[in-house]
Write a protein that holds these residues in place. Structure first.
Motif, PDB file in Angstrom:
ATOM      1  N   PHE A 131      -5.485 -18.938  -5.334  1.00  0.00           N
ATOM      2  CA  PHE A 131      -4.547 -18.106  -6.093  1.00  0.00           C
ATOM      3  C   PHE A 131      -3.677 -17.262  -5.161  1.00  0.00           C
ATOM      4  N   ASN A 132      -3.237 -17.909  -4.097  1.00  0.00           N
ATOM      5  CA  ASN A 132      -2.382 -17.223  -3.128  1.00  0.00           C
ATOM      6  C   ASN A 132      -0.920 -17.619  -3.270  1.00  0.00           C
ATOM      7  N   ASN A 133      -0.571 -18.279  -4.389  1.00  0.00           N
ATOM      8  CA  ASN A 133       0.833 -18.596  -4.628  1.00  0.00           C
ATOM      9  C   ASN A 133       1.150 -18.407  -6.109  1.00  0.00           C
ATOM     10  N   SER A 134       2.421 -18.324  -6.399  1.00  0.00           N
ATOM     11  CA  SER A 134       2.862 -18.025  -7.768  1.00  0.00           C
ATOM     12  C   SER A 134       2.513 -19.144  -8.738  1.00  0.00           C
ATOM     13  N   HIS A 135       2.511 -20.382  -8.263  1.00  0.00           N
ATOM     14  CA  HIS A 135       2.226 -21.513  -9.142  1.00  0.00           C
ATOM     15  C   HIS A 135       0.819 -21.418  -9.726  1.00  0.00           C
ATOM     16  N   GLN A 136      -0.165 -21.114  -8.903  1.00  0.00           N
ATOM     17  CA  GLN A 136      -1.542 -21.030  -9.381  1.00  0.00           C
ATOM     18  C   GLN A 136      -1.744 -19.829 -10.299  1.00  0.00           C
TER      19      GLN A 136
END
Length: 252
Positions: free
Chosen positions: A123-128
């Motif tokens: 969860f280190n990017n906006s997509h996730q």
């Protein structure tokens, strides 16, 4: 007195340790993360197996089919005009809408299960992060659909909640498809320009039909009004001819 001074000195030194330790550890952790991120960026393409690439591609296809295609098409279906208020037509449109949304939810759930099972969800990017929020909103929308009030009752609050959630899911779903294409490019180094263009064209077509539906009833009403006006004009033009024929007949 000496004991008190030693105690104060000990507390002071311990305080310094507790204050500086998080800063030092944070700096070390940040350096370690930066080093690990750089290492991952260098090795990600080497370590990614063909199976993982296939799973990522399948995940993207499922989420596109769900949020990028079926849900918007389901919204277009329920907005089809029903000028005659035909109950049978209304039921058909409703079932088409419900079936499309159910298939979309199942596909999104399958994509979520695949993501949890096979991918490293840091969860280190906006997509996730946006994907997790969308899964929750989708199932909330399902619950709203299950507990839909019967027609004829006061359900303005339910309708507003259903409409706002559906609009939110569609908008954020389309946005997350674009973010997913960016993440796919970062993980696989494959070009996604053609997919961005095709998806943008698809969204433009859907938006066109959405806006066209807003004006379709107005266009139909204008056509009926024009036809009535032409019939009225034709009748008015034919009446003088009939009167002239009647006068000629009387003269003879």
């Amino acid at each position: 007195m000496g004991v008190q001074q030693n105690l104060i000195s000990l507390v002071f030194n311990a305080s310094l340790v507790f204050i500086t330790f998080p800063l030092v550890s944070s700096s070390i952790e940040h350096h370690s993360r930066t080093k690990d991120d750089n290492h991952i960026k260098l090795m990600v393409y080497v370590k990614m197996s063909p199976r993982l690439q296939f799973e990522i591609t399948l995940h993207g296809f499922l989420l596109w089919a769900s949020m990028g295609f079926l849900m918007p098409v389901g919204i277009l279906a329920i907005r089809l005009p029903n000028r005659d208020e035909n109950p049978r037509r209304h039921r058909i449109v409703f079932y088409v809408h419900a079936i499309l949304q159910m298939i979309a939810v199942l596909l999104a759930t399958g994509g979520a299960i695949m993501s949890i099972k096979n991918f490293n969800n840091l969860f280190n990017n906006s997509h996730q992060r946006l994907g997790v929020a969308l899964y929750g909103i989708i199932w909330l929308q399902v619950l709203l659909g299950i507990f839909r009030p019967q027609r004829g009752t006061k359900r303005s609050v339910w309708f507003f909640a259903h409409w706002i959630l559906g609009t939110t899911v569609s908008f954020l779903g389309v946005l997350n498809v674009y973010l997913g294409l960016v993440a796919y490019h970062q993980k696989t180094s494959k070009g996604t320009k053609i997919w961005n263009i095709l998806f943008t064209l698809q969204i433009c077509v859907i938006v066109f039909f959405y806006l066209f539906q807003e004006k379709w009833v107005y266009i139909q009403n204008q056509g009926v009004a024009l036809a009535n006006e032409m019939m009225t004009t034709s009748c008015q033009e034919s009446r003088p001819n009939e009167n002239e024929k009647a006068l000629k007949g009387d003269t003879c």
